[in-house]
Write a protein that holds these residues in place. Structure first.
Motif, mmCIF file in Angstrom:
data_model
loop_
_atom_site.group_PDB
_atom_site.id
_atom_site.type_symbol
_atom_site.label_atom_id
_atom_site.label_comp_id
_atom_site.label_asym_id
_atom_site.label_seq_id
_atom_site.Cartn_x
_atom_site.Cartn_y
_atom_site.Cartn_z
ATOM 1 N N GLN A 41 0.833 -1.433 0.185
ATOM 2 C CA GLN A 41 -0.161 0.313 0.086
ATOM 3 C C GLN A 41 0.733 1.808 0.240
ATOM 4 N N ARG A 42 1.726 1.231 0.472
ATOM 5 C CA ARG A 42 2.704 2.570 1.148
ATOM 6 C C ARG A 42 3.755 3.055 -0.590
ATOM 7 N N LEU A 43 3.885 1.547 -1.510
ATOM 8 C CA LEU A 43 5.103 1.827 -2.011
ATOM 9 C C LEU A 43 4.009 1.754 -3.239
ATOM 10 N N SER A 44 2.949 2.067 -3.327
ATOM 11 C CA SER A 44 2.189 2.399 -5.079
ATOM 12 C C SER A 44 2.662 3.145 -5.423
ATOM 13 N N GLY A 45 3.699 3.452 -6.383
ATOM 14 C CA GLY A 45 3.924 4.552 -7.252
ATOM 15 C C GLY A 45 4.712 5.103 -6.374
ATOM 16 N N VAL A 46 5.608 4.865 -5.797
ATOM 17 C CA VAL A 46 7.395 5.432 -4.843
ATOM 18 C C VAL A 46 7.918 5.101 -5.968
ATOM 19 N N GLY A 47 8.839 5.747 -6.177
ATOM 20 C CA GLY A 47 10.614 5.433 -6.577
ATOM 21 C C GLY A 47 11.520 5.290 -5.821
ATOM 22 N N ALA A 48 13.144 5.043 -6.090
ATOM 23 C CA ALA A 48 13.764 5.228 -5.515
ATOM 24 C C ALA A 48 13.672 6.099 -3.877
ATOM 25 N N ALA A 49 14.219 4.579 -2.718
ATOM 26 C CA ALA A 49 13.559 5.118 -1.329
ATOM 27 C C ALA A 49 13.965 4.426 -0.592
ATOM 28 N N ARG A 50 14.548 5.430 0.176
ATOM 29 C CA ARG A 50 14.320 4.205 2.059
ATOM 30 C C ARG A 50 13.442 3.946 2.753
ATOM 31 N N VAL A 51 13.012 3.247 2.911
ATOM 32 C CA VAL A 51 11.818 2.880 3.439
ATOM 33 C C VAL A 51 11.799 1.893 4.990
ATOM 34 N N ARG A 52 11.662 2.672 5.986
ATOM 35 C CA ARG A 52 11.742 1.604 7.116
ATOM 36 C C ARG A 52 10.629 0.579 7.444
ATOM 37 N N VAL A 53 10.052 -0.183 8.095
ATOM 38 C CA VAL A 53 9.736 -0.788 8.887
ATOM 39 C C VAL A 53 9.916 -0.604 10.158
ATOM 40 N N ARG A 54 8.242 -0.531 10.503
ATOM 41 C CA ARG A 54 8.232 -0.268 12.379
ATOM 42 C C ARG A 54 7.521 -1.444 12.810
ATOM 43 N N LEU A 55 8.088 -2.492 13.846
ATOM 44 C CA LEU A 55 7.088 -3.226 14.102
ATOM 45 C C LEU A 55 6.242 -3.123 15.709
ATOM 46 N N HIS A 56 5.624 -3.145 15.520
ATOM 47 C CA HIS A 56 5.062 -2.767 17.315
ATOM 48 C C HIS A 56 4.745 -3.365 18.465
ATOM 49 N N ARG A 57 4.829 -3.780 19.546
ATOM 50 C CA ARG A 57 4.821 -5.006 20.433
ATOM 51 C C ARG A 57 3.562 -6.032 19.755
ATOM 52 N N ASP A 58 2.284 -4.597 19.483
ATOM 53 C CA ASP A 58 1.080 -5.969 19.537
ATOM 54 C C ASP A 58 1.083 -6.166 18.281
ATOM 55 N N GLY A 59 1.807 -6.006 17.448
ATOM 56 C CA GLY A 59 1.643 -5.989 15.654
ATOM 57 C C GLY A 59 1.438 -4.926 14.608
ATOM 58 N N GLY A 60 1.526 -3.841 15.398
ATOM 59 C CA GLY A 60 0.822 -3.292 14.525
ATOM 60 C C GLY A 60 2.241 -2.614 13.462
ATOM 61 N N VAL A 61 2.283 -2.269 12.824
ATOM 62 C CA VAL A 61 3.106 -1.978 11.192
ATOM 63 C C VAL A 61 2.550 -0.453 10.831
ATOM 64 N N ASP A 62 4.292 0.537 10.879
ATOM 65 C CA ASP A 62 4.035 1.203 10.491
ATOM 66 C C ASP A 62 5.516 1.262 9.258
ATOM 67 N N VAL A 63 4.972 1.965 8.342
ATOM 68 C CA VAL A 63 5.511 2.639 7.008
ATOM 69 C C VAL A 63 6.559 3.701 6.389
ATOM 70 N N ASP A 64 7.352 3.924 6.554
ATOM 71 C CA ASP A 64 7.965 5.291 6.453
ATOM 72 C C ASP A 64 9.130 5.482 5.208
ATOM 73 N N VAL A 65 8.006 6.217 4.790
ATOM 74 C CA VAL A 65 9.454 6.291 3.538
ATOM 75 C C VAL A 65 10.154 7.413 3.275
#
Length: 224
Positions: free
Chosen positions: A70-94
C-alpha cells in the motif's frame, strides 16, 4: 508466515539503559528500487520474524507485506523503514533515496559494548547507545564499536569488514553485532568470512568496508 508470534513467548521486558523494550519498536530499513522492488526483502522479513519471536512481538507477515504494498504504490527510489509494534501494529516510513559516499571515515570508540547484551542482535528504535557514541566523535562518518573482550563488533549503522591477507573478514555474531542483511548475503555468496577481529587487526588491514542493505558495500578508512 501468517501465524502470530505470541507476545508472551519472548523477553517481554528488557531494560536497555533505563528504557524498557516495551516502549520500543522493531525496525527493518530497506532500499526500494522502482524497477526491482525492495532489495533483500525476504531476508529482511526473516530477520524481523526472528526478532519478533525472541523478543515477544506479535507479527503477521501478511500484514507487513500488505502495508508495504500500500505504502510503496507509485513510489520511486527510496529508503523504506518498517516499524513493528509489540502488539503487531505496522508502520511504514518512506524517505528520499540514500546517498552513498565515496568512502566512509571511521573512528574507534573507547566505551565497550557487552557482547552478552541480547539487544545487540536485534534492530530496534532503542538507538541511544549508538547515538551517544556518534555524538562523541563528530569528526567521523561513523564509529567502530569494541566489546568488553577487546574485539571489534560493528559500526553504529553498519556491519564492518576488513581485508587481511587478501580475504574479507567480518566479526562473528558472538562478538555482539547485528546479523546484517547485506552481511549475511555476502557471507552466503562467499565474498566474506567470519573471524574475531581486534582493533589492531582493523588498523593493519589492507582495506576496510562497511556493509548495509541500504547502501551495499562501501569502502571505509579508519582514523588512528
Amino acid at each position: 508466515m501468517n501465524t502470530p508470534v505470541s507476545a508472551a513467548a519472548g523477553l517481554a521486558t528488557i531494560d536497555a539503559g533505563g528504557v524498557q523494550l516495551a516502549d520500543a519498536q522493531l525496525m527493518e530499513t530497506m532500499y526500494h528500487d522502482p524497477r526491482t522492488g525492495l532489495r533483500h526483502v525476504e531476508r529482511h522479513l526473516r530477520r524481523l520474524a526472528r526478532s519478533a519471536a525472541v523478543l515477544g512481538y506479535a507479527l503477521r507477515e501478511s500484514d507487513v507485506r500488505s502495508r508495504l504494498a500500500q505504502r510503496l504504490s507509485g513510489v520511486g527510489a527510496a529508503r523504506v523503514r518498517v516499524r513493528l509494534h509489540r502488539d503487531g501494529g505496522v508502520d511504514v516510513d518512506v524517505f528520499g533515496p540514500p546517498v552513498a559516499p565515496a568512502s566512509v571515515s571511521l573512528v574507534l570508540d573507547d566505551e565497550p559494548v557487552d557482547s552478552r547484551d541480547v539487544l545487540l542482535g536485534h534492530k530496534t528504535t532503542l538507538r541511544e547507545r549508538y547515538d551517544r557514541r556518534r555524538r562523541r566523535n563528530p569528526g567521523a562518518d561513523d564509529v567502530v564499536l569494541v566489546n568488553e573482550l577487546g574485539h571489534v563488533t560493528e559500526t553504529t549503522i553498519a556491519n564492518l569488514a576488513a581485508r587481511i591477507d587478501g580475504v574479507w573478514w567480518t566479526p562473528p555474531l558472538s562478538s555482539g553485532c547485528l546479523p546484517g542483511v547485506e552481511r549475511s548475503w555476502q557471507l552466503d555468496r562467499g565474498s566474506m568470512r567470519e573471524r574475531i577481529l581486534t582493533p589492531a587487526d582493523v588498523l593493519a588491514a589492507e582495506a576496510l568496508a562497511v556493509t548495509s542493505s541500504l547502501k551495499g558495500v562501501l569502502p571505509a578508512t579508519l582514523r588512528p
